[in-house]
Design a protein around this motif. Structure first.
Motif, PDB file in Angstrom:
ATOM      1  N   ARG A 106       1.001  -1.239  -0.103  1.00 46.83           N
ATOM      2  CA  ARG A 106       0.157  -0.166   0.100  1.00 46.83           C
ATOM      3  C   ARG A 106       0.754   1.164  -0.018  1.00 46.83           C
ATOM      4  NH1 ARG A 106      -4.316  -3.227  -0.911  1.00 46.83           N
ATOM      5  NH2 ARG A 106      -5.152  -4.392   0.778  1.00 46.83           N
ATOM      6  N   ARG A 107       1.648   1.208   1.111  1.00 50.06           N
ATOM      7  CA  ARG A 107       2.465   2.608   0.968  1.00 50.06           C
ATOM      8  C   ARG A 107       3.566   2.991   0.089  1.00 50.06           C
ATOM      9  NH1 ARG A 107       7.877   3.266   2.517  1.00 50.06           N
ATOM     10  NH2 ARG A 107       8.364   5.371   3.605  1.00 50.06           N
ATOM     11  N   PHE A 108       4.256   2.101  -0.538  1.00 50.92           N
ATOM     12  CA  PHE A 108       5.198   2.533  -1.686  1.00 50.92           C
ATOM     13  C   PHE A 108       4.094   2.949  -2.777  1.00 50.92           C
ATOM     14  CE2 PHE A 108       7.191   1.240  -5.754  1.00 50.92           C
ATOM     15  CZ  PHE A 108       8.527   1.958  -5.452  1.00 50.92           C
ATOM     16  N   LEU A 109       3.007   2.343  -2.965  1.00 51.15           N
ATOM     17  CA  LEU A 109       2.215   3.257  -4.318  1.00 51.15           C
ATOM     18  C   LEU A 109       1.616   4.264  -4.008  1.00 51.15           C
ATOM     19  CD1 LEU A 109      -0.128  -0.299  -5.266  1.00 51.15           C
ATOM     20  CD2 LEU A 109       2.036   0.892  -6.247  1.00 51.15           C
ATOM     21  N   LEU A 110       1.109   4.738  -2.655  1.00 53.17           N
ATOM     22  CA  LEU A 110       0.914   6.061  -2.295  1.00 53.17           C
ATOM     23  C   LEU A 110       2.081   7.089  -2.508  1.00 53.17           C
ATOM     24  CD1 LEU A 110      -1.137   5.116   0.766  1.00 53.17           C
ATOM     25  CD2 LEU A 110      -2.225   5.820  -1.341  1.00 53.17           C
ATOM     26  N   ILE A 111       3.105   6.747  -2.072  1.00 52.11           N
ATOM     27  CA  ILE A 111       4.442   7.493  -2.175  1.00 52.11           C
ATOM     28  C   ILE A 111       4.517   7.877  -3.782  1.00 52.11           C
ATOM     29  CG2 ILE A 111       6.902   7.788  -1.882  1.00 52.11           C
ATOM     30  CD1 ILE A 111       6.627   6.276   0.506  1.00 52.11           C
ATOM     31  N   ILE A 112       4.728   6.797  -4.682  1.00 56.43           N
ATOM     32  CA  ILE A 112       4.829   7.071  -5.984  1.00 56.43           C
ATOM     33  C   ILE A 112       3.919   7.989  -6.491  1.00 56.43           C
ATOM     34  CG2 ILE A 112       4.960   5.758  -8.293  1.00 56.43           C
ATOM     35  CD1 ILE A 112       7.511   5.505  -6.728  1.00 56.43           C
ATOM     36  N   ALA A 113       2.521   7.733  -6.193  1.00 55.53           N
ATOM     37  CA  ALA A 113       1.229   8.503  -6.801  1.00 55.53           C
ATOM     38  C   ALA A 113       1.535   9.970  -6.280  1.00 55.53           C
ATOM     39  CB  ALA A 113      -0.020   8.067  -6.177  1.00 55.53           C
ATOM     40  N   MET A 114       2.169  10.326  -5.102  1.00 55.51           N
ATOM     41  CA  MET A 114       2.385  11.889  -4.759  1.00 55.51           C
ATOM     42  C   MET A 114       3.431  12.186  -5.743  1.00 55.51           C
ATOM     43  SD  MET A 114       0.276  13.151  -2.842  1.00 55.51           S
ATOM     44  CE  MET A 114      -0.980  12.204  -3.752  1.00 55.51           C
ATOM     45  N   LEU A 211       3.527  14.314   0.484  1.00 50.64           N
ATOM     46  CA  LEU A 211       4.355  13.106   0.114  1.00 50.64           C
ATOM     47  C   LEU A 211       5.708  13.030   1.166  1.00 50.64           C
ATOM     48  CD1 LEU A 211       6.293  11.525  -2.042  1.00 50.64           C
ATOM     49  CD2 LEU A 211       7.145  13.724  -2.800  1.00 50.64           C
ATOM     50  N   ILE A 212       5.787  14.182   1.916  1.00 54.68           N
ATOM     51  CA  ILE A 212       6.910  14.050   2.655  1.00 54.68           C
ATOM     52  C   ILE A 212       6.148  13.470   4.123  1.00 54.68           C
ATOM     53  CG2 ILE A 212       8.038  15.383   4.694  1.00 54.68           C
ATOM     54  CD1 ILE A 212       8.559  17.285   2.311  1.00 54.68           C
ATOM     55  N   ILE A 213       4.776  13.627   4.370  1.00 55.11           N
ATOM     56  CA  ILE A 213       4.260  13.083   5.630  1.00 55.11           C
ATOM     57  C   ILE A 213       3.986  11.696   5.270  1.00 55.11           C
ATOM     58  CG2 ILE A 213       2.105  12.865   6.794  1.00 55.11           C
ATOM     59  CD1 ILE A 213       3.734  15.537   7.497  1.00 55.11           C
ATOM     60  N   THR A 214       3.564  11.201   4.058  1.00 57.60           N
ATOM     61  CA  THR A 214       3.283   9.799   3.718  1.00 57.60           C
ATOM     62  C   THR A 214       4.645   9.117   3.922  1.00 57.60           C
ATOM     63  OG1 THR A 214       1.563  10.612   2.325  1.00 57.60           O
ATOM     64  CG2 THR A 214       2.566   8.077   2.225  1.00 57.60           C
ATOM     65  N   PHE A 215       6.004   9.538   3.331  1.00 55.15           N
ATOM     66  CA  PHE A 215       7.309   8.830   3.398  1.00 55.15           C
ATOM     67  C   PHE A 215       7.676   8.718   4.950  1.00 55.15           C
ATOM     68  CE2 PHE A 215      11.884   9.035   3.561  1.00 55.15           C
ATOM     69  CZ  PHE A 215      12.115   8.096   2.833  1.00 55.15           C
ATOM     70  N   LEU A 216       7.547   9.749   5.558  1.00 57.84           N
ATOM     71  CA  LEU A 216       7.972   9.622   6.926  1.00 57.84           C
ATOM     72  C   LEU A 216       7.159   8.902   8.130  1.00 57.84           C
ATOM     73  CD1 LEU A 216       9.254  13.640   7.526  1.00 57.84           C
ATOM     74  CD2 LEU A 216      10.451  11.276   6.904  1.00 57.84           C
ATOM     75  N   PHE A 217       5.945   8.939   7.874  1.00 53.21           N
ATOM     76  CA  PHE A 217       4.916   8.388   8.941  1.00 53.21           C
ATOM     77  C   PHE A 217       4.235   7.356   8.588  1.00 53.21           C
ATOM     78  CE2 PHE A 217       6.053  12.791  10.084  1.00 53.21           C
ATOM     79  CZ  PHE A 217       6.633  12.955  11.107  1.00 53.21           C
TER      80      PHE A 217
END
Length: 515
Positions: A106-114, A211-217
């Motif tokens: 889940r997480r990796f795709l959300l980061i790529i999308a941002m 993007l930063i928030i998703t990557f960090l937390f």
């Protein structure tokens, strides 16, 4: 000691950074056992991501006349910047959902999308011709729409059926609050020195922050149901007694050494068949099918609620597109005044989402109590949905249409918009929660399919609204939309009555006891 301490800190930081860069980090603990604080944090990130499509689809609307004149764009090209955005909003989640379920992430795709969304928003702000804007808008739509499918899968990972209604409502509130506050923000940004380009720069800043928030937390939430679900089957044999005599053990051992050769061969054949079956399962699992979410629509219990959501959301989006045309023509509103007209819909969305979040799970548990604790997924279609489809949504549409037809006070239309969104923000979260409950293990894919249906309806009804408005007038135009909401109520009733049988016929019956 100090250099060693600094080295330890650097080592821990490097390990943490590597864990943040993993595509599929290990999920060793059941996500549903996470603390409420962790769940709220994840839900907050998902809500920010889910607000991207609606926000970015409408934030530049007040600047459309300026875009047309500054870029010397034909009217059809300007319309395409909005129509194609909505179309890709429906198509892209199909692939995001399929990738999420296949790669179990889940997480990796959300980061790529941002990353995609932020880069495309910057491109929109820097373009010099309308056709480049169309291309970047399509890419921006792809990046913004991941949470529409992946977010639903995250909710299925974090919450069980009984507690999923409230979080689903909050996620949908963020999805539909975006198109309501987008024109308000865009109306004020457009009057700045950068005019319409400032709206896309706002998207760049917002996308970078998320993007930063998703990557960090944001942790990985993918839940392997086979790994974490407890087998509740009762044992069929008694445990070995600690006082068994040695003679009995020797006799059992002696008997075990005189198996018949046929039994041994039969055992080997069974073992071989099991190995072949496991290999087939692995091969099947490795097969990537990007249109797999679309195939979910062949199941009636998936198609019907998807159609209900498509009708309800399509009517909302068509009203939102017609509102600035009518209010500029009838009341002579300026762009920032048009943006403020969406406040009625925003208030209705908030009230509807809060109300739905309070009653959804309670109504589900109440229905279960009446059945002596037996679970039935169709209980998710609660009693609060019928007034929404039969009264609130059509009443809001009719009030808006006929108040514009007879040029009554604009406040009537603003309040009517709020009534319509009040009903919509109860129907859509419940139908999506039902889809998650009714298709265990397919959360991202089934929501991607439902999103495609929803955006297709939005695209078609919006394109039809303008010519029908000129042909029929606003009154009869919204009579058609009100009639569609009554049809949606009929589809929902069919799903409520026959949903369990429809699920059994296609193999989704493991959620409840058989009659």
């Amino acid at each position: 000691m100090e250099p060693q301490s600094e080295n330890n800190k650097k080592s821990r930081f490097i390990q943490w950074l590597k864990s943040r860069l993993l595509i599929r980090p290990a999920v060793d603990r059941d996500p549903r056992l996470s603390s409420n604080k962790t769940k709220i944090g994840i839900l907050s990130i998902l809500m920010m991501q889910a607000s991207m499509p609606g926000l970015s689809s409408t934030i530049y609307f007040p600047g459309l006349p300026t875009i047309t004149s500054e870029l010397n764009a034909p009217n059809i090209a300007t319309i395409l910047t909005a129509a194609l955005f909505v179309l890709f909003m429906g198509i892209a989640p199909v692939f995001w959902g399929s990738l999420s379920d296949y790669y179990q992430t889940r997480r990796f795709l959300l980061i790529i999308a941002m990353v995609i969304f932020t880069a495309a928003s910057l491109g929109c702000a820097l373009i010099s011709n309308i056709w480049s804007l169309i291309v970047f808008r399509c890419i921006q739509s792809v990046g913004s729409s991941a949470a529409m499918a992946v977010g639903g899968g995250c909710l299925a990972d974090l919450y069980n059926v009984e507690n999923r209604g409230g979080p689903t409502s909050n996620l949908f509130l963020s999805m539909f609050i975006g198109p309501l506050i987008g024109p308000i923000i865009g109306g004020f940004l457009t009057i700045s020195n950068l005019t319409w380009r400032s709206t896309f720069l706002f998207c760049v800043a917002f996308g970078s922050f998320v993007l930063i928030i998703t990557f960090l937390f944001m942790p990985e939430t993918y839940r392997d149901n086979k790994k974490f679900d407890i087998d509740t089957t009762l044992p069929t044999t008694l445990p070995l007694s600690p006082v068994i005599s040695a003679t009995t053990v020797l006799e059992e051992h002696k008997n075990s050494e005189i198996f018949d050769k046929n039994d041994s061969a039969h055992f080997k054949n069974n073992k071989k068949c099991n190995q072949q079956h496991q290999q087939q399962e692995k091969i099947k699992k490795k097969t990537f099918n990007p249109i797999r979410p679309l195939l979910m629509l062949r199941y009636p219990h998936v198609l019907l609620p998807s159609l209900v959501g498509g009708i309800v959301f399509g009517s909302f989006f068509a009203l939102e597109a017609v509102l600035p045309i009518l209010y500029e023509e009838i009341y002579g509103f300026t762009p920032w005044e048009l943006g403020l007209c969406y406040l009625g819909g925003g208030v209705g969305s908030i009230v509807g989402a809060v109300f739905q979040g309070c009653v959804s799970d309670k109504l589900l548990l109440r229905a279960r109590e009446k059945r002596d604790g037996k679970h039935k997924i169709e209980d998710r279609i609660g009693i609060n949905l019928w007034p929404c489809c039969l009264i609130f949504i059509p009443a809001g549409l009719l009030m808006f249409g006929w108040s514009a037809e007879y040029k009554l006070s604009y406040w009537i239309g603003i309040v009517a918009f709020g009534i319509q969104t009040f009903g919509m923000n109860q129907v859509l979260p419940e139908t999506n929660a039902y889809l998650l409950d009714a298709t265990p293990g397919e959360g991202a894919s089934v929501l991607a399919a439902a999103t495609l249906v929803r955006m297709t309806f939005a695209c078609v009804l919006t394109l039809c609204a303008s010519p029908l408005l000129q042909l029929l007038g606003p009154g009869f135009l919204f009579v058609i939309f009100a009639a569609l909401s009554w049809i949606a109520a009929g589809l929902m009733l069919i799903n409520k009555i026959y949903g369990r049988n429809m699920r059994r016929r296609v193999g989704f019956e493991q959620d409840e006891e058989m009659d």
